[in-house]
Design an enzyme around this catalytic site. Structure first.
Site, short mmCIF file in Angstrom:
data_model
loop_
_atom_site.label_atom_id
_atom_site.label_comp_id
_atom_site.label_asym_id
_atom_site.label_seq_id
_atom_site.Cartn_x
_atom_site.Cartn_y
_atom_site.Cartn_z
N TYR A 65 0.85 -1.20 0.00
CA TYR A 65 0.00 0.00 0.00
C TYR A 65 0.87 1.24 0.00
CZ TYR A 65 -5.01 0.11 -0.06
OH TYR A 65 -6.29 0.14 -0.49
N GLU A 67 -0.41 4.92 -0.55
CA GLU A 67 -1.16 6.17 -0.80
C GLU A 67 -0.23 7.36 -0.69
OE1 GLU A 67 -4.52 6.35 1.79
OE2 GLU A 67 -5.73 5.05 0.51
N ASP A 211 -6.81 13.66 -25.29
CA ASP A 211 -6.96 12.28 -24.84
C ASP A 211 -6.36 11.38 -25.92
OD1 ASP A 211 -7.70 9.74 -24.08
OD2 ASP A 211 -9.76 10.28 -23.58
N THR A 237 -4.32 6.16 -21.82
CA THR A 237 -4.20 4.81 -21.27
C THR A 237 -2.79 4.34 -21.58
OG1 THR A 237 -4.94 3.77 -23.30
CG2 THR A 237 -6.65 4.26 -21.67
N LYS A 240 -3.04 0.51 -24.85
CA LYS A 240 -3.48 0.39 -26.24
C LYS A 240 -2.23 0.37 -27.14
CE LYS A 240 -7.96 2.16 -24.90
NZ LYS A 240 -8.98 3.22 -25.00
N ARG A 246 -2.74 -2.57 -18.32
CA ARG A 246 -3.97 -1.77 -18.24
C ARG A 246 -3.75 -0.71 -17.16
NH1 ARG A 246 -7.17 -4.51 -21.56
NH2 ARG A 246 -8.62 -2.79 -21.48
C1 LIG Z 1 -9.92 3.62 -24.13
C2 LIG Z 1 -10.20 5.08 -23.96
C3 LIG Z 1 -10.48 5.64 -22.70
C4 LIG Z 1 -10.77 4.83 -21.48
O1 LIG Z 1 -9.91 3.93 -21.08
P1 LIG Z 1 -10.34 2.75 -20.06
O2 LIG Z 1 -9.02 2.29 -19.61
O3 LIG Z 1 -11.11 1.77 -20.87
O4 LIG Z 1 -11.15 3.37 -18.96
C5 LIG Z 1 -10.60 7.01 -22.62
N1 LIG Z 1 -10.49 7.79 -23.69
C6 LIG Z 1 -10.26 7.29 -24.91
C7 LIG Z 1 -10.15 8.21 -26.08
C8 LIG Z 1 -10.12 5.92 -25.09
O5 LIG Z 1 -9.92 5.42 -26.32
#
Ligand SMILES: *Cc1c(COP(=O)(O)O)cnc(C)c1O
Length: 431
Positions: A65, A67, A211, A237, A240, A246
């Site tokens: 942990y 925090e 994003d 993220t 991807k 993740r």
């Molecule tokens: C995949 C994605 C997210 C969210 O990601 P999670 O890990 O699934 O919560 C946010 N914004 C965009 C543009 C995404 O493609």
């Protein structure tokens, strides 16, 4: 000594302790390994992480942990954890060229929620691309907390070009004066013009959030322009195109560092997932290697080749093609609904997702499109020379979906599995 091929391995082989404790669960993991080995995975938000990333995310860092932030924790015993997080932060800053990085968000959606918490009050107006146009739920869409607790206004792409209509974006921003403007999305096959969004954000007094969840790996590898000179905050993220575990990161200039850190913790989250932080650090290290640049450029080259091959087979593609890792197919002219096509392709060993297309006359749960992408197949080593075969399988699969020809789908499945055997996937048991 020759190794046992993936499809013949038992779970005891790969996961001895798990198999001994919980054979039922171990069998599911092994089945998933086999599925990921034998199929052509075309979901553009998915990938194969390396064995090193997998190992880091399965360590005893899980047990700790912590925090707070390195040097400022609410628990003792952080001698190693602090260094793990500092390493991840330093690598994120170096890779993307930002002043500040927060690597604690649990995933992309919580990362975005932290941005709201940092810069907006409930009820404030926020702006993003509409979900059916390719935006993300967390950009103020109604069913998301971000659309319930904030007043979301949405922009679109042009119906004739499939590209963002910047005149309309500017008009909407000046009329609505949103606190936040999100750019980026989940089904955008074209380069994001961060400079154009930044100008509109400046004119309207909004914080610009880029994003880059989908394209972070392309940005890191130099295959997509970077938002760093333009965006106030960058959300991404890590799982991807970036090919990490993740998780998520928030990147920003120094002036926003405090607000972002406070929003993530204690604003939104408790203890960070240290095993994930470690795996992010490993993925960032991998992404800084020359081979990752090659991968990022190959992802785009493969997507362009695949788009060309699909166009040559009479498929309609949103915006007419792609600049990145993603192709959005509009199956209207093929007379096969997206969901029917996606489910048939799944039976053919080709894993895609059904998706709305801009101005889709059909419902989101039964839309006209299929979304595909090339990160996973590129990670396995497929190149542009294979994209004609991939397009052929998709073409035959969609046609078989239309006629209900299950034998044709099974035949494709066999051909796919045979090709994939020659391209062992990172992180999976190898043949
Ligand atoms: C995949 C994605 C997210 C969210 O990601 P999670 O890990 O699934 O919560 C946010 N914004 C965009 C543009 C995404 O493609």
């Amino acid at each position: 000594m020759t190794q046992t091929p993936a499809h013949q391995q038992t779970s005891a082989h790969q996961h001895p302790a798990l198999t001994a404790t919980d054979p039922e669960l171990a069998a599911l993991v092994t089945a998933e390994e086999r599925l990921q080995a034998d199929t052509l995975r075309l979901i553009p938000s998915e990938n194969y992480v390396s064995t090193a990333v997998l190992e880091a995310s399965g360590t005893v860092l899980q047990n700790k942990y912590s925090e707070g932030y390195p040097g400022r924790r609410y628990y003792e015993g952080q001698q190693n954890i602090d260094q793990v997080e500092r390493l991840a932060v330093a690598r994120a800053k170096a890779l993307f060229g930002t002043d500040h990085a927060n690597v604690q968000p649990y995933s992309g959606s919580p990362a975005n929620l932290a941005v709201y918490l940092a810069f907006a009050e409930p009820g404030d107006t926020v702006m993003g691309m509409a979900l059916p146009m390719g935006g993300h739920l967390t950009h103020g869409w109604g069913v998301s907390a971000t659309g319930k607790w904030f007043r979301g206004v949405q922009y679109a792409v042009r119906q004739d070009t499939g590209l963002v209509d910047f005149d309309a974006v500017r008009e909407l921003a000046l009329k609505e004066r949103p606190k936040l403007i999100f750019c980026g999305g989940t089904a955008l096959p074209r380069t994001i013009d961060f400079a154009a969004f930044a100008e509109i954000a400046r004119e309207s007094g909004a914080v610009l959030v880029a994003d880059i969840a989908h394209i972070a790996g392309l940005v890191a590898g130099g295959a997509h322009p970077s938002p760093v000179p333009y965006a106030d905050v960058i959300s991404t993220t890590t799982h991807k195109t970036l090919r990490g575990p993740r998780g998520a990161m928030l990147l920003a200039r120094e002036e926003h560092a405090k607000a972002i850190d406070k929003a993530v913790f204690p604003g939104l989250q408790g203890g960070p997932h240290n095993q994930t932080t470690a795996a992010i650090a490993v993925a960032l290290h991998e992404a800084a290697q020359p081979s990752f640049r090659s991968y990022a450029h190959a992802v785009v080259a493969n997507a362009k080749a695949l788009a060309e091959a699909l166009l040559a087979r009479g498929f309609d593609l949103v915006s007419g093609g792609t600049d990145n890792h993603l192709v959005l197919m509009d199956l209207t002219s093929k007379d096969v609904p997206g969901k029917v096509a996606a489910k048939a392709l799944d039976r053919a060993g080709i894993v895609v997702n059904y998706n709305t297309v801009p101005y889709d006359p059909r419902k989101p749960f039964d839309p006209s499109g299929v979304r595909i992408g090339t990160p996973s197949l590129t990670s396995r080593g497929l190149g542009t020379e294979h994209m004609a075969a991939v397009a052929d399988w998709i073409d035959r699969g969609v046609r078989a979906a239309g006629t209900g020809d299950e034998d044709a789908l099974l035949k494709i499945r066999g051909e796919v599995a045979e090709l994939m055997t020659a391209f062992p996937a990172p992180g999976l048991p190898t043949a």
